[in-house]
Design a protein around this motif. Structure first.
Motif, PDB file in Angstrom:
ATOM      1  N   LEU A  44       0.858  -1.190   0.000  1.00  0.00           N
ATOM      2  CA  LEU A  44       0.000   0.000   0.000  1.00  0.00           C
ATOM      3  C   LEU A  44       0.889   1.233   0.000  1.00  0.00           C
ATOM      4  CD1 LEU A  44      -2.671  -1.096   2.648  1.00  0.00           C
ATOM      5  CD2 LEU A  44      -2.709  -1.448   0.183  1.00  0.00           C
ATOM      6  N   ASN A  45       0.861   1.992  -1.090  1.00  0.00           N
ATOM      7  CA  ASN A  45       1.692   3.189  -1.220  1.00  0.00           C
ATOM      8  C   ASN A  45       1.007   4.383  -0.570  1.00  0.00           C
ATOM      9  OD1 ASN A  45       3.579   1.736  -2.659  1.00  0.00           O
ATOM     10  ND2 ASN A  45       2.702   2.271  -4.655  1.00  0.00           N
ATOM     11  N   LYS A  46       1.813   5.180   0.128  1.00  0.00           N
ATOM     12  CA  LYS A  46       1.315   6.405   0.775  1.00  0.00           C
ATOM     13  C   LYS A  46       2.270   7.560   0.455  1.00  0.00           C
ATOM     14  CE  LYS A  46       1.312   4.580   4.873  1.00  0.00           C
ATOM     15  NZ  LYS A  46       1.156   4.452   6.345  1.00  0.00           N
ATOM     16  N   ILE A  47       1.681   8.704   0.181  1.00  0.00           N
ATOM     17  CA  ILE A  47       2.429   9.948  -0.028  1.00  0.00           C
ATOM     18  C   ILE A  47       1.946  10.952   1.010  1.00  0.00           C
ATOM     19  CG2 ILE A  47       2.972  11.818  -1.619  1.00  0.00           C
ATOM     20  CD1 ILE A  47       4.182   9.167  -2.416  1.00  0.00           C
ATOM     21  N   ASN A 104       8.800  -2.935  -6.866  1.00  0.00           N
ATOM     22  CA  ASN A 104       7.937  -1.773  -7.067  1.00  0.00           C
ATOM     23  C   ASN A 104       8.678  -0.533  -6.570  1.00  0.00           C
ATOM     24  OD1 ASN A 104       5.132  -3.124  -7.764  1.00  0.00           O
ATOM     25  ND2 ASN A 104       5.976  -4.266  -6.036  1.00  0.00           N
ATOM     26  N   TYR A 105       8.046   0.619  -6.838  1.00  0.00           N
ATOM     27  CA  TYR A 105       8.693   1.877  -6.452  1.00  0.00           C
ATOM     28  C   TYR A 105       7.660   2.832  -5.880  1.00  0.00           C
ATOM     29  CZ  TYR A 105      11.376   6.181  -6.618  1.00  0.00           C
ATOM     30  OH  TYR A 105      12.011   7.345  -6.266  1.00  0.00           O
ATOM     31  N   ASN A 106       8.115   3.562  -4.864  1.00  0.00           N
ATOM     32  CA  ASN A 106       7.350   4.660  -4.285  1.00  0.00           C
ATOM     33  C   ASN A 106       8.341   5.667  -3.727  1.00  0.00           C
ATOM     34  OD1 ASN A 106       5.015   6.061  -3.488  1.00  0.00           O
ATOM     35  ND2 ASN A 106       5.133   5.211  -1.420  1.00  0.00           N
ATOM     36  N   LEU A 107       7.907   6.904  -3.648  1.00  0.00           N
ATOM     37  CA  LEU A 107       8.808   7.922  -3.111  1.00  0.00           C
ATOM     38  C   LEU A 107       9.250   7.522  -1.707  1.00  0.00           C
ATOM     39  CD1 LEU A 107       7.094  11.235  -4.269  1.00  0.00           C
ATOM     40  CD2 LEU A 107       9.153  10.165  -5.196  1.00  0.00           C
ATOM     41  N   PRO A 108      10.545   7.653  -1.413  1.00  0.00           N
ATOM     42  CA  PRO A 108      11.060   7.182  -0.119  1.00  0.00           C
ATOM     43  C   PRO A 108      10.661   8.096   1.020  1.00  0.00           C
ATOM     44  CG  PRO A 108      12.833   8.138  -1.392  1.00  0.00           C
ATOM     45  CD  PRO A 108      11.635   8.140  -2.303  1.00  0.00           C
ATOM     46  N   TYR A 109      10.973   7.616   2.216  1.00  0.00           N
ATOM     47  CA  TYR A 109      10.719   8.356   3.452  1.00  0.00           C
ATOM     48  C   TYR A 109      11.558   9.647   3.461  1.00  0.00           C
ATOM     49  CZ  TYR A 109      10.308   9.230   8.456  1.00  0.00           C
ATOM     50  OH  TYR A 109      10.063   9.798   9.674  1.00  0.00           O
ATOM     51  N   PRO A 110      11.014  10.757   3.926  1.00  0.00           N
ATOM     52  CA  PRO A 110       9.763  10.954   4.680  1.00  0.00           C
ATOM     53  C   PRO A 110       8.575  11.348   3.826  1.00  0.00           C
ATOM     54  CG  PRO A 110      11.075  12.910   4.853  1.00  0.00           C
ATOM     55  CD  PRO A 110      11.873  11.974   3.996  1.00  0.00           C
ATOM     56  N   ILE A 111       8.748  11.454   2.496  1.00  0.00           N
ATOM     57  CA  ILE A 111       7.618  11.827   1.639  1.00  0.00           C
ATOM     58  C   ILE A 111       6.676  10.642   1.461  1.00  0.00           C
ATOM     59  CG2 ILE A 111       6.962  12.602  -0.657  1.00  0.00           C
ATOM     60  CD1 ILE A 111       9.564  14.151  -0.799  1.00  0.00           C
ATOM     61  N   GLY A 112       7.215   9.508   1.105  1.00  0.00           N
ATOM     62  CA  GLY A 112       6.402   8.333   0.846  1.00  0.00           C
ATOM     63  C   GLY A 112       6.659   7.235   1.865  1.00  0.00           C
ATOM     64  N   ASP A 113       5.741   6.280   1.888  1.00  0.00           N
ATOM     65  CA  ASP A 113       5.858   5.147   2.792  1.00  0.00           C
ATOM     66  C   ASP A 113       5.071   3.986   2.187  1.00  0.00           C
ATOM     67  OD1 ASP A 113       6.557   3.586   4.868  1.00  0.00           O
ATOM     68  OD2 ASP A 113       5.193   4.474   6.334  1.00  0.00           O
TER      69      ASP A 113
END
Length: 369
Positions: free
Chosen positions: A86-89, A102-111
């Motif tokens: 579950l991607n969170k921004i 998979n890819y998502n913006l890293p911490y602290p922007i994404g989680d």
């Protein structure tokens, strides 16, 4: 190796002799300390505040770009075959990802939250296992429930559930303390189903309908909560009356079982005797019908024979009367052991020397044969 000055104005130094074989080397050997010194000078020129001017700014920008690149590369993550990501921004849900890289913006922007959506979870209601996992402990505050006829039943059951793979975001964001919520819903649903039933039916016939009823009610409540939970199965472990009256209830249950057994035996006896009686009745009816047909046929034949004789009698009364007399005498006296003598027309008796004894013995011999 000794070094000597070349005598020039440059003050340079060269080896005093040749190489290892007495020849001069074609180029001087590199000096490690000189390389280190040059690298330090070049690094100082790139750093800000070192007097490098434009070079220092460019060095800072390069370091910044390297740091940003490393930070962005840290956003790659792997999802297991039984998981959903579950991607969170900035804490807001943006989408889900399947197994793989998979890819998502890293911490602290994404989680990223990873949920095991194929794992089956088990919740025990009414009892709990000790730390050793062998002995179970009763929890009467969970297991004691009130029935519809105002009796108390001790109900222990197990709920098997898993995260809904279609809506895992509901499980992650819509409810808090998911496991406790599922347990509370299970206990509430079981109390509602038990509250609509009677104690005797709960202990006997209704046990097989309690499990699907509780499962259906649990799923409906969790769907209303949008909990993202699938209830796979509800298994009753035990349904008993309270410990104080369990002996009396067992006696009642045993009596009911005896009643059912005797009823089944009576029904089996009835199923065996009734067909036999019906068969005998049908046989008697068929015999009676056959006797009736036979009697009617015989009466019809005798009536037809009488009519035929009557027709002949009308044609020749004397002859017919004589014939009927003779046939009747033959039928009446034919099986008798007697000799009947008719007197002559003149009233004289039969000659006394007639061998009547031999005539009387012949029927006996014929009868013995």
């Amino acid at each position: 190796m000794p070094w000597i000055s070349d005598g020039g104005g440059g003050g340079s130094w060269k080896p005093s002799g040749g190489g290892p074989w007495g020849q001069k080397p074609s180029s001087p050997q590199p000096d490690l300390e000189d390389y280190l010194r040059r690298a330090q000078d070049r690094l100082r020129s790139w750093l800000p505040g070192s007097g490098g001017g434009l070079g220092g700014a460019r060095g800072l920008l390069a370091l910044l770009l390297v740091g940003v690149s490393l930070w962005l590369l840290s956003g790659f993550y792997t999802v297991g075959p039984s998981e959903v990501g579950l991607n969170k921004i900035f804490g807001r849900y943006t989408g889900k990802t399947g197994p793989g890289l998979n890819y998502n913006l890293p911490y602290p922007i994404g989680d990223v939250d990873k949920l095991a959506v194929t794992t089956r979870n088990t919740i025990n209601v009414g009892f709990a296992y000790r730390a050793d996992g062998r002995n179970a402990v009763d929890l009467p505050e969970e297991s004691l429930m009130l029935t519809g006829d105002e009796n108390i039943a001790d109900v222990k059951f197990v709920v098997i559930w898993q995260i809904d793979p279609v809506r895992p975001e509901d499980y992650a964001f819509n409810i808090a303390n998911q496991r406790e919520t599922v347990k509370a819903v299970a206990e509430s649903a079981m109390r509602e189903v038990i509250g609509r039933s009677q104690i005797q039916r709960i202990l006997t016939a209704d046990r097989r309908v309690i499990e699907p009823a509780v499962q259906e009610l649990m799923q409906r409540i969790l769907n209303e909560y949008k909990a993202g939970v699938l209830v796979l199965q509800v298994q009753l472990q035990s349904v008993d009356p309270p410990e104080q009256v369990i002996a009396a209830f067992r006696d009642v249950t045993a009596a009911q079982q005896d009643q059912n057994r005797m009823r089944n035996e009576a029904e089996a006896y009835a199923n065996r005797v009734v067909p036999e009686a019906r068969g005998k009745a049908a046989a008697m009816i068929q015999e009676a019908e056959g006797y009736r047909e036979q009697t009617v046929a015989e009466a019809t034949g005798q009536a037809a024979r009488f009519l035929k004789i009557y027709e002949e009698y009308k044609k020749a009364p004397d002859v017919t009367r004589e014939r009927m007399y003779l046939e009747t005498m033959e039928r009446v006296f034919g099986g008798m052991d007697k000799v009947i003598l008719d007197q002559g027309s003149d009233g004289q008796p039969v000659v006394p020397f007639l061998p009547l004894g031999s005539l009387l013995d012949k029927p006996h011999e014929g009868a013995r044969r």
